[in-house]
Design an enzyme around this catalytic site. Structure first.
Site, PDB file in Angstrom:
ATOM      1  N   HIS A   1      48.168  30.967  31.527  1.00 41.17           N
ATOM      2  CA  HIS A   1      50.283  31.217  31.783  1.00 41.17           C
ATOM      3  C   HIS A   1      50.469  29.606  32.023  1.00 41.17           C
ATOM      4  O   HIS A   1      51.538  28.822  31.693  1.00 41.17           O
ATOM      5  CB  HIS A   1      50.989  32.673  31.635  1.00 41.17           C
ATOM      6  N   ASN A   2      49.931  29.599  33.374  1.00 41.93           N
ATOM      7  CA  ASN A   2      50.297  28.220  34.152  1.00 41.93           C
ATOM      8  C   ASN A   2      49.651  26.899  33.775  1.00 41.93           C
ATOM      9  O   ASN A   2      50.453  25.984  32.734  1.00 41.93           O
ATOM     10  CB  ASN A   2      49.283  28.416  35.395  1.00 41.93           C
TER      11      ASN A   2
ATOM     12  N   SER B   1      54.806  36.534  37.548  1.00 46.68           N
ATOM     13  CA  SER B   1      55.247  34.984  36.751  1.00 46.68           C
ATOM     14  C   SER B   1      56.877  34.653  36.666  1.00 46.68           C
ATOM     15  O   SER B   1      57.727  36.433  36.453  1.00 46.68           O
ATOM     16  CB  SER B   1      54.615  34.607  35.816  1.00 46.68           C
TER      17      SER B   1
ATOM     18  N   LEU C   1      56.471  41.038  52.628  1.00 50.40           N
ATOM     19  CA  LEU C   1      56.978  40.723  52.631  1.00 50.40           C
ATOM     20  C   LEU C   1      57.516  39.318  52.767  1.00 50.40           C
ATOM     21  O   LEU C   1      58.712  39.038  53.510  1.00 50.40           O
ATOM     22  CB  LEU C   1      58.154  41.666  54.108  1.00 50.40           C
TER      23      LEU C   1
ATOM     24  N   LYS D   1      47.472  35.394  33.441  1.00 55.17           N
ATOM     25  CA  LYS D   1      48.086  34.205  34.040  1.00 55.17           C
ATOM     26  C   LYS D   1      47.765  32.744  34.427  1.00 55.17           C
ATOM     27  O   LYS D   1      49.280  31.931  34.248  1.00 55.17           O
ATOM     28  CB  LYS D   1      48.129  35.127  35.438  1.00 55.17           C
TER      29      LYS D   1
ATOM     30  N   GLU E   1      51.880  25.827  30.703  1.00 59.71           N
ATOM     31  CA  GLU E   1      53.228  26.138  31.412  1.00 59.71           C
ATOM     32  C   GLU E   1      52.714  24.322  32.045  1.00 59.71           C
ATOM     33  O   GLU E   1      54.004  23.009  30.983  1.00 59.71           O
ATOM     34  CB  GLU E   1      53.578  26.405  32.796  1.00 59.71           C
TER      35      GLU E   1
ATOM     36  N   VAL F   1      51.202  39.189  48.954  1.00 56.20           N
ATOM     37  CA  VAL F   1      49.531  38.087  50.419  1.00 56.20           C
ATOM     38  C   VAL F   1      49.639  37.199  49.810  1.00 56.20           C
ATOM     39  O   VAL F   1      48.711  36.518  48.507  1.00 56.20           O
ATOM     40  CB  VAL F   1      49.069  39.134  51.032  1.00 56.20           C
TER      41      VAL F   1
HETATM   42  P1  2AM Z   1      53.211  37.906  57.969  1.00 54.56           P
HETATM   43  O1  2AM Z   1      54.135  37.456  57.623  1.00 54.56           O
HETATM   44  O2  2AM Z   1      52.400  38.486  58.701  1.00 54.56           O
HETATM   45  O3  2AM Z   1      52.737  36.186  58.040  1.00 54.56           O
HETATM   46  C1  2AM Z   1      53.093  35.180  52.397  1.00 54.56           C
HETATM   47  O4  2AM Z   1      52.718  33.976  53.522  1.00 54.56           O
HETATM   48  C2  2AM Z   1      52.914  37.175  53.194  1.00 54.56           C
HETATM   49  O5  2AM Z   1      51.411  37.247  53.103  1.00 54.56           O
HETATM   50  C3  2AM Z   1      52.940  37.098  54.195  1.00 54.56           C
HETATM   51  O6  2AM Z   1      54.081  38.699  54.445  1.00 54.56           O
HETATM   52  C4  2AM Z   1      52.329  37.648  55.658  1.00 54.56           C
HETATM   53  O7  2AM Z   1      52.580  38.047  56.508  1.00 54.56           O
HETATM   54  C5  2AM Z   1      51.123  37.144  54.405  1.00 54.56           C
HETATM   55  N1  2AM Z   1      49.843  36.651  55.274  1.00 54.56           N
HETATM   56  C6  2AM Z   1      49.764  35.693  54.991  1.00 54.56           C
HETATM   57  N2  2AM Z   1      48.185  35.279  55.590  1.00 54.56           N
HETATM   58  C7  2AM Z   1      47.452  36.597  55.873  1.00 54.56           C
HETATM   59  C8  2AM Z   1      47.049  37.740  56.337  1.00 54.56           C
HETATM   60  N3  2AM Z   1      45.522  36.186  56.821  1.00 54.56           N
HETATM   61  N4  2AM Z   1      47.024  38.405  56.776  1.00 54.56           N
HETATM   62  C9  2AM Z   1      47.556  39.185  56.454  1.00 54.56           C
HETATM   63  N5  2AM Z   1      49.056  39.227  55.735  1.00 54.56           N
HETATM   64  C10 2AM Z   1      49.076  37.806  55.415  1.00 54.56           C
END
Ligand code: 2AM
Length: 491
Positions: free
Chosen positions: A188-189, A131, A13, A185, A192, A77
């Protein structure tokens, strides 16, 4: 427990994840949200997602229990171990045919591996390029899904409705097998990077070459945006150049000329070198950022290394500006030609069946390189699915022919001025190499055989009893040393 009602789950999130959830919710899908730090689930439901159909989950088990089968779960994530960790945590709660989708910025070899590992366990995996940044995620991104082909029918509707739409067509289609979504992707970058560098070079020529002020350059870009260069990047460039600081000075002139990079352009250049494909423009765009980064050294160099005396421009200014538009257009055609060459080569190597018209369609909207031009590329591949090169397509063939004289004049003038045009120049060098029946690699082969007995072959019609066709030949060029070379015919 009541029957699950979730159409799709989303883990992660951060801003991209939240926006994509809200977007999918707007399109009528019930999304179940989960995050490692579960307090973010509650925050999201109480704020951004308040009043929507979004459901929350506080454990992986709950997330999976809330999803209709086959379960579809998007991970948004941080790329790397977090993706593998979630895949591992999900596996115990998934059943045959369920689908894990990675929408993060994963490097494609990881997506190839994950597809294979999950398919071996009866699960399906999709690596999808996403993207368009936060804005795209919220209102319509470009989505580039590839991986387990059997997953596509199950996710097609959600993906195509969530993506940006151009002329009623979604900027999302099935890319191909295993890691191809993330590969596309990545390209694409890289493209870009190339488009941005070309625009920066045009700005430099207008500013330092013709001496035009930012506000007028903005007008030139605005005009260009109504023609063949019509694109998001040209549009925002005009807006940037018009943006003045409080003192009325264009803000862009106050920005330190050191470009950063996160690495996807570099990945593309490395992939091109690995594939042995001449993707020179993206390479130059990456190197131009590297050169920009050594600002202090450039400042020292500028004090002791002189360029040519600056001559005022004596030609027809408007003609030159029109030439520059054509130079930018032609160079862009070369860059996309190279990008599609790279995808073709990799597809051959990895046995992917890539959907080239679909790829151009996916890039037409929702992403940073969105442009009218991509509609023309879509048409080219729709006309001929196995098009060898964009330059063989009638439309692009005519376009580069028309652009050629102006393109050459601009580069010649920039060279005389001493204004660097790495991207324009490498595009033209590629063009001249590509259209050359004969290149001087005959001499390279002779040199290689001279110093290293690397052997060569003869051109048809130039053979003789000592130099037969179709054989690797080594010549004793010096009369000294042996005639030995690896598995070759020594003449
Ligand atoms: P978090 O809110 O618990 O930090 C962007 O960083 C997204 O990736 C966030 O939702 C973050 O969760 C998640 N994230 C980053 N590193 C992570 C990890 N090692 N394990 C699980 N979620 C991770």
């Amino acid at each position: 427990m009541s029957a699950p009602t979730g159409d799709i789950g989303l883990i992660g999130l951060a801003v991209m994840g939240q926006n994509l959830i809200l977007n999918m919710n707007d399109k009528g899908f019930t999304v179940v949200a989960y995050n490692r730090t579960t307090s973010k689930v509650d925050d999201f439901l109480a704020n951004e997602a308040k009043g929507t159909n979004v459901q929350g989950a506080h454990s992986i088990q709950e997330l999976c229990a809330k999803l209709k089968r086959p379960r579809k779960i998007i991970l948004l994530v941080k790329a790397g171990p977090a993706v593998d960790s979630f895949i591992q945590q999900l596996e115990p709660y998934l059943e045959k045919g369920d689908i894990i989708i990675d929408g993060g910025n994963s490097h494609y070899p990881d997506s190839i591996r994950r597809t294979q590992e999950l398919e071996a366990k009866g699960l399906l995996f999709v690596g999808s390029g996403v993207s368009g940044g936060e804005e795209g995620a919220r209102h319509g991104p470009s989505l580039m899904p590839g991986g387990s082909t059997a997953a596509w029918p199950a996710i097609k509707q959600i993906f195509q409705k969530t993506a940006a739409q151009v002329n009623g067509e979604p900027c999302c289609d099935w890319v191909g097998e295993t890691g191809s979504g993330h590969y596309v992707k990545m390209v694409h970058n890289g493209i870009e990077y190339g488009d941005m560098q070309l625009i920066a070079e045009a700005y430099d020529i207008l500013k330092r070459g013709l001496g035009i002020h930012e506000s007028e350059i903005a007008d030139i870009f605005t005009t260009w945006n109504k023609g063949v260069l019509d694109s998001f990047l040209i549009e925002i460039t005009a807006n940037i150049l018009k943006f003045n600081d409080d003192d009325g000075v264009p803000l862009v002139t106050k920005i330190l000329d050191k470009a950063g990079q996160k690495g996807t352009g570099k990945w593309t250049a490395i992939a091109a070198l690995d594939a042995g494909t001449a993707v020179t423009l993206i390479g130059e765009a990456v190197f131009a950022r590297c050169l920009s980064a050594i600002k202090d050294e450039r400042v020292r160099a500028s004090k002791v290394i002189n360029g040519p005396q600056k001559e005022p421009f004596r030609g027809d200014k408007q003609q030159f500006i029109d030439d520059l538009e054509q130079a930018l257009y032609a160079s862009k055609i070369i860059s996309y030609t190279q990008g599609f060459m790279l995808m073709r080569e990799t597809a051959k190597e990895l046995s992917w069946n890539l959907n080239y018209a679909g790829i151009a369609r996916m890039w037409r909207g929702g992403c940073i390189i969105k442009s009218v031009f991509l509609g023309d590329i879509t048409s080219a591949y729709e006309k001929k699915e196995d098009l060898e090169s964009l330059l063989f397509d009638d439309f692009f063939n005519k376009a580069v022919h028309k652009a050629q004289p102006g393109w050459r004049r601009v580069i010649a003038q920039a060279v005389l001025w001493g204004i660097p045009t790495p991207a324009f120049s490498t595009a033209l060098a590629f063009f001249d190499g590509y259209r050359s029946e004969v290149v001087p690699a005959n001499l390279l082969q002779a040199q290689r055989d001279y110093f290293g007995a690397h052997t060569f072959r003869v051109v048809s019609g130039k053979e003789n009893p000592r130099l037969p066709q179709g054989q690797d030949i080594h010549i004793n060029w010096t009369g000294r040393g042996g005639n030995v070379s690896a598995s070759s015919y020594s003449a």
